[in-house]
Design an enzyme around this catalytic site. Sequence first.
Site, PDB file in Angstrom:
ATOM      1  CB  THR A   1      -3.912 -32.594  12.511  1.00  0.00           C
ATOM      2  OG1 THR A   1      -4.264 -33.966  12.670  1.00  0.00           O
ATOM      3  CG2 THR A   1      -2.841 -32.506  11.439  1.00  0.00           C
TER       4      THR A   1
ATOM      5  CG  PHE B   1      -2.701 -28.368   9.181  1.00  0.00           C
ATOM      6  CD1 PHE B   1      -2.801 -29.119   8.025  1.00  0.00           C
ATOM      7  CD2 PHE B   1      -3.615 -28.600  10.202  1.00  0.00           C
ATOM      8  CE1 PHE B   1      -3.791 -30.079   7.883  1.00  0.00           C
ATOM      9  CE2 PHE B   1      -4.603 -29.561  10.071  1.00  0.00           C
ATOM     10  CZ  PHE B   1      -4.694 -30.302   8.905  1.00  0.00           C
TER      11      PHE B   1
END
Length: 358
Positions: free
Chosen positions: A258, A260
């Site tokens: 992921t 960010f």
Amino acid sequence: MTDDKLKPLREQIDAIDAQLLDLLNRRARVAQEVGHVKAETNAPVFRPEREAQVLRKVADNNPGPLDSHDVQTIFREIMSSCRALERRVTVAYLGPSGTFSEQAVYLQFGRAVEGLPCATIDEVFRAAEAGTADFGVVPVENSSEGAINRTLDLLLQTTLSISGELSIPIHHSLMTKSGAMDGVTRICAHSQALAQCQAWLNQQYPNIERQAVASNGEAARLASEDPATAAIAGEIAGQRYNLGIVKAHVQDDPHNRTRFAVVGRLQPAPSGKDQTSLVLAVPNKAGAVHNLLAPLARHGVSMTRFESRPARIGTWEYYFYVDVEGHAEEAKVSAALVELRQNAAFFKLLGSYPFTLD
Ligand SMILES: O=C(O)C(=O)C[C@]1(C(=O)O)C=C[C@@H](O)C=C1
């Protein structure tokens, strides 16, 4: 016998540690002086471009045998501690504690920060906008599930800028209070995590109800209070809530990551290797997107990301989230941006920040 051999080596380590301690405190005293200079002009304490330069330099100059990534981790923490002597910055993130977002905060800022767990992504933005937090860390994109739409929508509206980004590996575990699945009637996780583990869950537990909750950390908290609830979350969340692991690494893609973004009021200066994020929209006509992006090619600016999102105004119109190489203050990027702005029906510069992804 072994101890006889170890003793002189450990004496050497003790002597080096004493020197390191002295050097670290000398560095810290200089950082305190930097802090005083900044306080006089109300200048920001956290300077991501400078930290990126320090980290690049130590990796470039590292003679080994220490691994360059490990050296960077050490220096990240040294800078974090020095920064905290100037002022401890507060960073909002999608809580509760134990989430991947919290992990991202520490990876970006080091441990010497004040974490502010928030219940939703909206609240993270609000905390940074209101000044309750200096920065917010929000998920932008997952390698298996794609964009985090709420973040993209909020980036469109916010007065904050993106001041950094990072990507972390996401490994999910199935966990319960007992470490076994006996008596479990529901599996809780954030909707993204449920989606990332869908194939595995369909195969292993097709008949157990799945429930989406606000975050994986919240799922872990629920599982810690109810033996009939299992959570899918990172192991750190499991440790925080004392859960046992039923099965580790249950995400469908072993390389799941992921990305960010760090959002805040700060607009970092160029670091030498930067990225710029923007949002664009064009009128819905043939060739419009192609024409819109032509200035990038003309000025030799590389596009590293292109993501579309429906404008949700009832027609088939889209916002385009674009990342390009370079800082908005660099001549060729700045020239391309001027032209992009002229061609676009909508243009928003989200920010320029140090490029740090692998
Ligand atoms: O150079 C600065 O501006 C500092 O405050 C020093 C320092 C560091 O420890 O190296 C600490 C915080 C900043 O984010 C950048 C670097």
